[in-house]
Design an enzyme around this catalytic site. Structure first.
Site, short mmCIF file in Angstrom:
data_model
loop_
_atom_site.label_atom_id
_atom_site.label_comp_id
_atom_site.label_asym_id
_atom_site.label_seq_id
_atom_site.Cartn_x
_atom_site.Cartn_y
_atom_site.Cartn_z
N GLY A 176 -10.68 -19.32 14.82
CA GLY A 176 -11.27 -18.64 13.67
C GLY A 176 -11.30 -17.14 13.83
O GLY A 176 -12.34 -16.49 13.64
N VAL A 195 -8.34 -26.76 13.65
CA VAL A 195 -8.98 -27.28 14.87
C VAL A 195 -9.39 -28.74 14.73
O VAL A 195 -9.65 -29.41 15.74
CB VAL A 195 -10.20 -26.43 15.28
CG1 VAL A 195 -9.78 -25.03 15.69
CG2 VAL A 195 -11.26 -26.40 14.19
N TYR A 241 -25.30 -28.23 8.83
CA TYR A 241 -24.93 -27.09 9.66
C TYR A 241 -25.82 -27.01 10.90
O TYR A 241 -25.33 -26.78 12.02
CB TYR A 241 -25.04 -25.80 8.85
CG TYR A 241 -24.56 -24.56 9.57
CD1 TYR A 241 -23.20 -24.35 9.79
CD2 TYR A 241 -25.46 -23.61 10.04
CE1 TYR A 241 -22.76 -23.22 10.46
CE2 TYR A 241 -25.03 -22.47 10.71
CZ TYR A 241 -23.67 -22.29 10.91
OH TYR A 241 -23.22 -21.17 11.58
N ALA A 254 -27.39 -29.44 12.38
CA ALA A 254 -27.02 -30.53 13.29
C ALA A 254 -25.76 -30.16 14.08
O ALA A 254 -25.66 -30.45 15.27
CB ALA A 254 -26.80 -31.81 12.50
#
Length: 252
Positions: free
Chosen positions: A16, A68, A159, A161
């Site tokens: 990223g 990914v 998010y 988690a």
């Protein structure tokens, strides 16, 4: 003066890396003299701009388009990087997405996209890199977590988690790889001025700033400084840690 960071000539992979925090990380490693390969899923123009700007400064940066979430794609990128440079010295797991929604209205797609990118993606690329580090008995792995992993807001169950999982993954992998002389740490940013956090910042407004002790949002470079420090020789005795770069978020 602390002197040389020890990063010149090292090989770094950043997932990223085409924008925001990831781009700042790529640029800072390149400025330290590292050979950087970064992954991006979309936004070919942004990725090309990172490479062009780096070349203009005399830095070695390679962009690889890969998802990914695809383990085969991750393995192929790592093998190409090793073929170019002979090793992987540093891995920075930065790829992440946000799909905020209150739990009763959270769509299955919003859950799967977050967990597959933010968690499974980290497993995929790390699993491809680690054997090369084990062979050399050296390496640094830095995972980008979030304050949400410990102090989440409304609508962030998916998010939060995912970032809580990254914190646990970091600690467990640090235990696993310490005998191989490989360190594993995480950097947990707070609210940083990036396109990814724009909606959150707009929605929260002054209320968010009031909960940050330093009363301002962070900058991508400020997160990158922490990442590069953990990858440098100055952090050789640090592993299994979560470093918060959040301006004192939610401490009052």
């Amino acid at each position: 003066m602390l002197g040389d960071s020890g990063l010149a000539g090292k090989t770094v992979i950043v997932t990223g890396g085409s924008r925001g925090i990831g781009r700042a990380i790529v640029e800072l490693f390149a400025a330290e003299g590292a050979a950087v390969t970064f992954l991006y899923r979309a936004g070919r123009g942004a990725a090309a701009d990172v490479v062009q700007q780096a070349a203009a400064r005399g830095h070695l940066v390679v962009a690889e388009q890969a998802d990914v979430r695809d383990p085969a794609a991750c393995a192929a990128v790592v093998e190409r990087c090793v073929a170019r440079h002979g090793s992987v010295d540093v891995l920075v797991n930065n790829s992440a997405v946000i799909r905020d929604n209150l739990l009763p209205w959270l769509e299955p797609r919003e859950l799967s996209e977050v967990l597959e990118t933010n968690v499974t993606g980290v497993f995929n690329i790390t699993r491809a890199v680690v054997p090369h580090m084990i062979t050399r008995r050296a390496g640094k792995i830095i995972n980008i977590s979030s304050v949400a992993g410990a102090m989440a807001g409304r609508g962030q169950t998916n998010y939060a988690a995912s970032k809580g999982a990254i914190n646990a993954f970091t600690r467990a992998l640090a235990v696993e790889l310490a005998p191989r002389k490989i360190t594993v740490n995480a950097v947990a940013p707070g609210l940083v001025e990036t396109s990814m956090s724009e909606q959150i910042r707009d929605r929260a407004g002054d209320r968010a700033l009031s909960r940050i002790l330093l009363r301002r949002y962070g900058q991508p470079a400020e997160v990158a400084y922490a990442v590069v420090f953990l990858a440098s020789r100055f952090a050789d005795y640090i592993t299994g840690q979560i470093v918060y770069v959040d301006g004192g978020f939610k401490m009052e």
